[in-house]
Design a protein around this motif. Structure first.
Motif, mmCIF file in Angstrom:
data_model
loop_
_atom_site.group_PDB
_atom_site.id
_atom_site.type_symbol
_atom_site.label_atom_id
_atom_site.label_comp_id
_atom_site.label_asym_id
_atom_site.label_seq_id
_atom_site.Cartn_x
_atom_site.Cartn_y
_atom_site.Cartn_z
ATOM 1 N N VAL A 47 1.964 -8.722 11.042
ATOM 2 C CA VAL A 47 0.855 -7.842 10.853
ATOM 3 C C VAL A 47 -0.290 -8.627 10.372
ATOM 4 O O VAL A 47 -0.282 -9.811 9.897
ATOM 5 C CB VAL A 47 1.334 -7.192 9.012
ATOM 6 C CG1 VAL A 47 0.489 -6.153 8.532
ATOM 7 C CG2 VAL A 47 2.750 -6.650 9.525
ATOM 8 N N PHE B 161 -3.984 -8.621 8.668
ATOM 9 C CA PHE B 161 -4.701 -8.068 7.399
ATOM 10 C C PHE B 161 -6.284 -7.863 7.807
ATOM 11 O O PHE B 161 -6.823 -8.505 8.489
ATOM 12 C CB PHE B 161 -4.806 -9.179 6.319
ATOM 13 C CG PHE B 161 -3.400 -9.085 5.267
ATOM 14 C CD1 PHE B 161 -3.579 -8.781 4.218
ATOM 15 C CD2 PHE B 161 -2.348 -9.512 6.230
ATOM 16 C CE1 PHE B 161 -2.160 -8.674 3.355
ATOM 17 C CE2 PHE B 161 -0.933 -9.373 5.349
ATOM 18 C CZ PHE B 161 -0.920 -9.143 4.238
ATOM 19 N N THR C 156 15.046 -5.256 -1.359
ATOM 20 C CA THR C 156 13.621 -5.685 -0.689
ATOM 21 C C THR C 156 13.782 -6.216 0.674
ATOM 22 O O THR C 156 14.437 -7.276 0.890
ATOM 23 C CB THR C 156 13.023 -6.506 -1.662
ATOM 24 O OG1 THR C 156 13.045 -5.732 -2.915
ATOM 25 C CG2 THR C 156 11.594 -6.637 -0.987
ATOM 26 N N GLU D 293 9.442 -5.736 5.443
ATOM 27 C CA GLU D 293 8.543 -4.840 5.495
ATOM 28 C C GLU D 293 7.872 -4.346 4.271
ATOM 29 O O GLU D 293 6.672 -4.209 3.928
ATOM 30 C CB GLU D 293 9.200 -3.625 6.307
ATOM 31 C CG GLU D 293 9.559 -3.822 7.626
ATOM 32 C CD GLU D 293 10.904 -4.400 7.526
ATOM 33 O OE1 GLU D 293 11.565 -4.614 6.456
ATOM 34 O OE2 GLU D 293 11.578 -4.680 8.803
ATOM 35 N N HIS D 294 8.761 -4.201 3.083
ATOM 36 C CA HIS D 294 8.503 -4.048 1.598
ATOM 37 C C HIS D 294 7.207 -5.033 1.080
ATOM 38 O O HIS D 294 5.991 -4.794 0.500
ATOM 39 C CB HIS D 294 9.516 -3.977 0.943
ATOM 40 C CG HIS D 294 10.445 -2.858 1.366
ATOM 41 N ND1 HIS D 294 11.651 -2.764 1.191
ATOM 42 C CD2 HIS D 294 10.090 -1.751 2.207
ATOM 43 C CE1 HIS D 294 12.351 -1.839 1.438
ATOM 44 N NE2 HIS D 294 11.487 -1.120 2.187
ATOM 45 N N GLN E 84 5.293 -7.191 2.997
ATOM 46 C CA GLN E 84 3.997 -6.932 3.762
ATOM 47 C C GLN E 84 3.328 -5.804 3.351
ATOM 48 O O GLN E 84 2.107 -5.892 3.068
ATOM 49 C CB GLN E 84 4.321 -6.802 5.115
ATOM 50 C CG GLN E 84 4.990 -7.925 5.959
ATOM 51 C CD GLN E 84 5.156 -7.676 7.328
ATOM 52 O OE1 GLN E 84 5.310 -6.543 7.870
ATOM 53 N NE2 GLN E 84 5.622 -8.718 8.078
ATOM 54 N N GLU E 85 3.757 -4.763 2.997
ATOM 55 C CA GLU E 85 3.071 -3.615 2.398
ATOM 56 C C GLU E 85 2.425 -3.821 0.918
ATOM 57 O O GLU E 85 1.431 -3.555 0.634
ATOM 58 C CB GLU E 85 4.027 -2.305 2.389
ATOM 59 C CG GLU E 85 4.365 -1.691 3.654
ATOM 60 C CD GLU E 85 5.566 -0.693 3.445
ATOM 61 O OE1 GLU E 85 5.618 -0.292 2.272
ATOM 62 O OE2 GLU E 85 5.772 -0.138 4.595
ATOM 63 N N MET E 86 3.251 -4.605 0.095
ATOM 64 C CA MET E 86 2.781 -5.038 -1.233
ATOM 65 C C MET E 86 1.740 -5.940 -0.945
ATOM 66 O O MET E 86 0.765 -5.762 -1.854
ATOM 67 C CB MET E 86 4.001 -5.342 -1.986
ATOM 68 C CG MET E 86 3.553 -6.101 -3.481
ATOM 69 S SD MET E 86 3.312 -4.792 -4.387
ATOM 70 C CE MET E 86 4.482 -3.771 -4.545
ATOM 71 N N GLN F 138 -0.495 -6.311 1.335
ATOM 72 C CA GLN F 138 -1.767 -5.493 1.673
ATOM 73 C C GLN F 138 -2.649 -4.706 0.671
ATOM 74 O O GLN F 138 -3.712 -4.608 0.599
ATOM 75 C CB GLN F 138 -1.440 -4.463 2.757
ATOM 76 C CG GLN F 138 -1.118 -5.300 4.233
ATOM 77 C CD GLN F 138 -0.740 -4.442 5.267
ATOM 78 O OE1 GLN F 138 -0.526 -3.290 5.178
ATOM 79 N NE2 GLN F 138 -0.660 -4.904 6.574
ATOM 80 N N GLU F 139 -1.610 -4.436 -0.343
ATOM 81 C CA GLU F 139 -2.097 -3.685 -1.384
ATOM 82 C C GLU F 139 -2.775 -4.501 -2.593
ATOM 83 O O GLU F 139 -3.840 -4.295 -3.027
ATOM 84 C CB GLU F 139 -1.000 -2.861 -2.144
ATOM 85 C CG GLU F 139 -0.843 -1.537 -1.245
ATOM 86 C CD GLU F 139 0.372 -0.727 -1.965
ATOM 87 O OE1 GLU F 139 0.625 -1.205 -3.032
ATOM 88 O OE2 GLU F 139 0.874 0.331 -1.190
#
Length: 672
Positions: free
Chosen positions: A336, A338, A409, A412-413, A415-417, A419-420
């Motif tokens: 991923v 950023f 967990t 993928e979880h 990576q999403e966390m 990014q936020e």
């Protein structure tokens, strides 16, 4: 028979008693014969014993000489005279004869002088000049001897003064090319290191007699100013009598900070680089280094102006250290990228540390910890890999199978966390961060890595986080047997980065940033190894890059304050740096006239003379000028009548015009 013989011997005491009696009888006979020889020695024997020695000394074989020797040999008819007494008597008689001869010669010379003097006084027709003439003749050799002794004493005094004074010799014929700041570096190193760091263009005789080295820098003054206003430099010419001085010095960049960096960053030999690398690799670091840099920052009252963006890894460093990049075509699926923007010195930093396990594919993520600048945990979570785990690596991660049994967990979880959580201008901090980003399958271009921030190119391995935390932070981490704590490791990495930013790029090592140089070191570290003290009297903005150096920084506002504080520093320190900025500020002001500039230049030279008077004897005094930053500054110093004659052609660009400006170098050793 053999046994009976042995038994008989044993009864006799192995033959000891019989042999002992026999030896005792022989010893008594020897003693008797020796005593008889000494007590009842015949005169013929005595004569034969001493005859050879007497012949060697006297060399006479007549019968009269033999009778005299017999008289010497005995006082009575029976008792001989010892040899030692005979030798001493002969030496004493020889000494008495020599003394008597000397007395006779002295008496004869005195009688001759008295006769000559008496004849002079008895002459009735002789004048006073004629009477004194023979005395002058007799006293002539004495006067020449006294003059010779005086000349010897003078030569001795001169040689003794040469031995006690430091002398500067200039051999400019050995210069290769133009005179630059590199040659000034050689002089400054030669002043404290002597033959260990020689300068081909100069030599300091008796360098160990140097008491101080005072370096005065005149900001903005160039060789053009000397050509246009020689009357202002008349005082400097009187202080530096050498006709070869001043030397025209080519300056690459006349800005104050760049000038100071080029002068005070000295080259490091390869052996010194290897030694410096081994020290930190083995954990040998000065424990007082952090305290010294912190006290230096408190003294100036300001932190380093070099912000966090200075320590970001550039594109080449990211590629060389195997960080995942957008341009990499060999990346596996799931990476991923950023969305980021260019960070600033106020952008937030987040320290990341991950723990991994060994699966069928390779290493996969099992735990992640994120720590903010306040050292508080922002995010901490266990992660369950999707593939079968072969080795949990519990000795390093501290994670076992039952710890991940109920974890839901996934990667993928995480990576999403992230990014936020992370802002677009956020900066990631970590130790060997490429391994963490590979496990997270993240592409992030704004990174500060502590393994490169305190690394050295000559080291075989990167320094361990545990070693850096112990030696620089005073913290003991990774000490337990249950594995590493990712939160503790992330906090240690954040503290190391904050320590580096607070103390400047030169703190400990400067080999991790984008603009770092690997083959130079601070001049003040060389002085510290020689146990020499140093101080810098300058403006606060010029002192900021030297906060982490072993040098006493004294911030000032004006040249007048610089002179007042430099006087006390010259008394107590071995090396003193003083920079005067009055000419630069006046020349760059909007309202300036040629008369004001001439007065400012004359006042500046007078202040240099005041500094010279503060310096003790046997001290090296060096004055450097940085050169002009722009041609406009040069033209402002020219009189209106002479501007047309020396005006630079309009066809040249600004860079070619600035190259025409040269600095100046004055140097001398203050004599007694």
């Amino acid at each position: 028979m053999g046994k009976k013989g042995k038994n008989k011997r044993s009864k006799r005491g192995h033959g000891v008693s019989k042999n002992a009696k026999h030896l005792a009888r022989r010893g008594e006979k020897r003693r008797k014969t020796e005593t008889e020889d000494t007590t009842e020695e015949k005169p013929a024997k005595k004569l034969r014993r001493f005859e050879a020695e007497e012949r060697a000394q006297d060399g006479a074989c007549t019968p009269e000489g033999q009778e005299q020797r017999l008289k010497k040999l005995r006082v009575d008819d029976d008792t001989p005279v010892p040899l030692v007494e005979r030798l001493t008597d002969g030496s004493e008689t020889n000494k008495k004869k020599k003394k008597q001869k000397k007395k006779k010669t002295d008496c004869e010379t005195s009688q001759d002088e008295g006769r000559s003097a008496g004849e002079g006084h008895l002459g009735d027709n002789l004048s006073s000049d004629d009477v004194m003439a023979p005395q002058g003749q007799s006293q002539g050799p004495e006067n020449s001897d006294t003059k010779h002794q005086k000349n010897k004493n003078k030569s001795k005094k001169e040689t003794s003064s040469q031995d006690t004074q430091a002398v500067l010799h200039l051999t400019l014929n050995n210069l290769e090319g133009e005179f630059r700041l590199a040659q000034v570096q050689q002089l400054l190193l030669h002043a404290f290191l002597g033959k260990r760091k020689s300068a081909p263009w100069c030599q300091i005789q008796n360098f160990n007699k140097l008491r101080k080295v005072v370096l005065v820098v005149l900001n903005g003054v160039s060789s053009e100013h000397l050509a246009q206003h020689p009357e202002c430099f008349a005082q400097l010419a009187a202080m530096f009598p050498n006709k070869k001085v001043p030397l025209a010095m080519k300056v690459a960049d006349s800005r104050p900070r760049e000038f100071m960096r080029d002068l005070l960053r000295v080259p490091v030999s390869k052996t010194a680089q290897k030694k410096l690398g081994k020290d930190l690799e083995n954990g040998v670091v000065d424990p007082d280094l952090v305290e010294k840099s912190a006290s230096c920052a408190k003294h100036t009252g300001e932190k380093s102006t070099v912000g966090r963006t200075h320590f970001l890894l550039n594109r080449e460093q990211l590629r060389a250290n195997r960080f995942p990049l957008d341009t990499d075509t060999a990346l596996s699926e799931g990476f991923v990228s950023f969305e980021t923007c260019t960070p600033t010195d106020t952008s937030p930093m987040y320290a990341i540390d991950c723990e991994m396990c060994e699966t069928e594919v390779g290493k996969e993520l099992t735990r992640i910890s994120v720590v903010g600048e306040d050292l508080k945990t922002v995010y901490n979570s266990l992660v369950k890999p999707r593939r079968l785990v072969k080795d949990y690596m519990t000795q390093f991660s501290g994670i076992c199978e039952k710890d991940l049994k109920d974890v839901t967990t996934r990667l993928e979880h995480v990576q999403e966390m992230l990014q936020e959580l992370l802002p677009p201008d956020g900066i990631l901090v970590g130790h060997s961060l490429e391994n963490d980003l590979q496990a997270l399958k993240m592409i992030h271009p704004h990174v500060i890595d502590t393994s490169l921030l305190f690394n050295h190119p000559t080291w075989r391995f990167k320094p361990k986080l545990r070693t850096l935390a112990s030696k620089l932070l005073g913290k003991e981490i990774q000490t337990g047997t249950g594995g590493h704590d990712s939160v503790e490791d992330a906090a240690a990495a954040m503290q190391l980065v904050q320590l580096k930013i607070a103390n400047g790029p030169s703190f400990l090592l400067d080999h991790g940033g984008a603009n770092s140089v690997s083959d130079t070191e601070s001049y003040f570290r060389v002085l510290a190894r020689e146990k020499k003290t140093a101080t810098m009297v300058d403006t606060a903005s010029c002192l900021k890059p030297f906060l982490g150096h072993p040098v006493h920084c004294v911030p000032v506002v004006s040249d007048r304050e610089a002179l007042a504080k430099a006087q006390s520093e010259i008394r107590s320190k071995h090396f003193v740096w003083v920079q005067l900025h009055s000419w630069h500020t006046v020349a760059n002001s909007s309202m300036c006239e040629p008369s004001i500039l001439a007065e400012t230049l004359a006042r500046l030279c007078a202040r240099v003379c005041e500094l010279y008077n503060m310096v003790p004897e046997n001290s090296l005094f060096v004055v450097l000028t940085t050169g002009a930053e722009s041609v406009g500054q040069l033209s402002q110093t020219l009189d209106k009548g002479s501007q047309e004659n020396v005006q630079i052609g309009e066809g040249r660009n600004d860079q070619e015009k600035t190259k025409c400006s040269h600095g100046l170098c004055y140097l001398t050793v203050k004599k007694c």
